[in-house]
Design a protein around this motif. Structure first.
Motif, short mmCIF file in Angstrom:
data_model
loop_
_atom_site.label_atom_id
_atom_site.label_comp_id
_atom_site.label_asym_id
_atom_site.label_seq_id
_atom_site.Cartn_x
_atom_site.Cartn_y
_atom_site.Cartn_z
N TYR A 1 0.85 -1.40 0.11
CA TYR A 1 0.08 -0.16 -0.06
C TYR A 1 0.63 1.10 -0.20
O TYR A 1 0.54 2.13 -0.84
CB TYR A 1 -0.93 0.03 1.45
N PHE A 2 2.06 1.18 0.80
CA PHE A 2 2.70 2.53 0.88
C PHE A 2 3.51 2.59 -0.46
O PHE A 2 3.56 3.77 -0.93
CB PHE A 2 3.79 2.19 2.04
N ALA A 3 4.01 1.61 -0.92
CA ALA A 3 4.57 1.67 -2.41
C ALA A 3 3.70 2.48 -3.65
O ALA A 3 4.06 2.94 -4.42
CB ALA A 3 5.29 0.32 -2.75
N LEU A 4 2.34 1.86 -3.33
CA LEU A 4 1.52 2.03 -4.48
C LEU A 4 0.76 3.45 -4.39
O LEU A 4 0.62 4.20 -5.27
CB LEU A 4 0.42 0.93 -4.86
N VAL A 5 0.40 3.70 -2.96
CA VAL A 5 -0.56 4.89 -2.84
C VAL A 5 0.01 5.71 -1.64
O VAL A 5 -0.15 6.87 -1.75
CB VAL A 5 -1.98 4.09 -2.45
N GLY A 6 0.31 5.03 -0.49
CA GLY A 6 0.83 5.78 0.58
C GLY A 6 1.68 6.92 0.59
O GLY A 6 1.53 7.99 1.03
N TRP A 7 2.64 6.78 -0.15
CA TRP A 7 3.86 7.86 -0.10
C TRP A 7 3.25 9.10 -0.73
O TRP A 7 3.72 10.22 -0.21
CB TRP A 7 5.12 7.11 -0.85
N TRP A 8 2.39 9.06 -1.84
CA TRP A 8 2.03 10.31 -2.56
C TRP A 8 0.88 10.88 -1.72
O TRP A 8 0.68 12.22 -1.42
CB TRP A 8 1.97 10.15 -3.94
N LEU A 9 0.06 9.88 -1.39
CA LEU A 9 -1.29 10.48 -0.66
C LEU A 9 -1.07 11.07 0.75
O LEU A 9 -1.90 12.11 0.90
CB LEU A 9 -2.44 9.23 -0.57
N SER A 10 -0.17 10.44 1.31
CA SER A 10 0.03 11.08 2.71
C SER A 10 0.75 12.69 2.51
O SER A 10 0.75 13.37 3.38
CB SER A 10 0.96 10.12 3.39
N LEU A 11 1.70 12.47 1.71
CA LEU A 11 1.95 14.02 1.47
C LEU A 11 1.00 14.94 1.17
O LEU A 11 1.06 16.00 1.53
CB LEU A 11 3.16 13.80 0.14
N LEU A 12 0.12 14.67 0.03
CA LEU A 12 -1.11 15.36 -0.35
C LEU A 12 -2.07 15.78 0.99
O LEU A 12 -2.21 16.86 1.34
CB LEU A 12 -1.77 14.93 -1.27
N TRP A 13 -2.07 14.67 1.69
CA TRP A 13 -2.85 14.73 3.08
C TRP A 13 -2.31 15.67 3.96
O TRP A 13 -2.96 16.34 4.59
CB TRP A 13 -3.10 13.25 3.51
N ALA A 14 -1.16 15.57 4.26
CA ALA A 14 -0.15 16.24 5.18
C ALA A 14 -0.37 17.74 4.76
O ALA A 14 -0.31 18.65 5.63
CB ALA A 14 0.98 16.05 5.35
N ASN A 15 -0.09 18.00 3.50
CA ASN A 15 -0.04 19.40 2.98
C ASN A 15 -1.55 20.28 3.06
O ASN A 15 -1.67 21.28 3.55
CB ASN A 15 0.56 19.51 1.56
#
Length: 125
Positions: free
Chosen positions: A78-92
């Motif tokens: 999940y992190f490799a496919l979605v989590g890394w970019w979604l969490s950056l967007l989410w945090a911003n």
């Protein structure tokens, strides 16, 4: 670990949490860029609720607290496919909302869920 009172947690947020949390998130993301330091970056992201409001994670040493937690393999995929970019967007988005008084409750809610958005890690059990 003893529970902290809501007053102590609120004071922590007002004095420290609101400005330290974006620093922790950005440092975590810099660590996540490297393969070697990725585990430290993920650990920092998992600690965001604690840095923000002194929220206490559930105990990982107790077997019953492991229920509901996804396997490490699923979380890694999940992190490799979605989590890394979604969490950056989410945090911003959460950081932008935190600037306004109206958006602050939503920002706190979002930042408390950042570990789950990043790697499906259930911080609060």
């Amino acid at each position: 670990m003893t529970r902290r009172s809501p007053l102590v947690r609120a004071l922590w947020f007002v004095v420290v949490g609101w400005w330290v949390t974006p620093i922790v998130v950005n440092v975590a993301w810099l660590l996540n860029v490297t393969v070697v330091l990725l585990p430290i970056g993920i650990k920092l992201i998992n600690l965001v609720p604690t840095v923000l409001t002194l929220a206490e994670p559930r105990s990982l040493s107790e077997p019953e607290s492991a229920r509901g937690q996804r396997s490490l393999a699923v979380r890694g995929i999940y992190f490799a496919l979605v989590g890394w970019w979604l969490s950056l967007l989410w945090a911003n988005v959460a950081s932008a909302l935190a600037i306004t008084v109206i958006g602050l409750p939503v920002a706190i809610w979002m930042l408390n869920r950042l570990p789950y958005v990043t790697s499906l890690y259930r911080f609060h059990g």
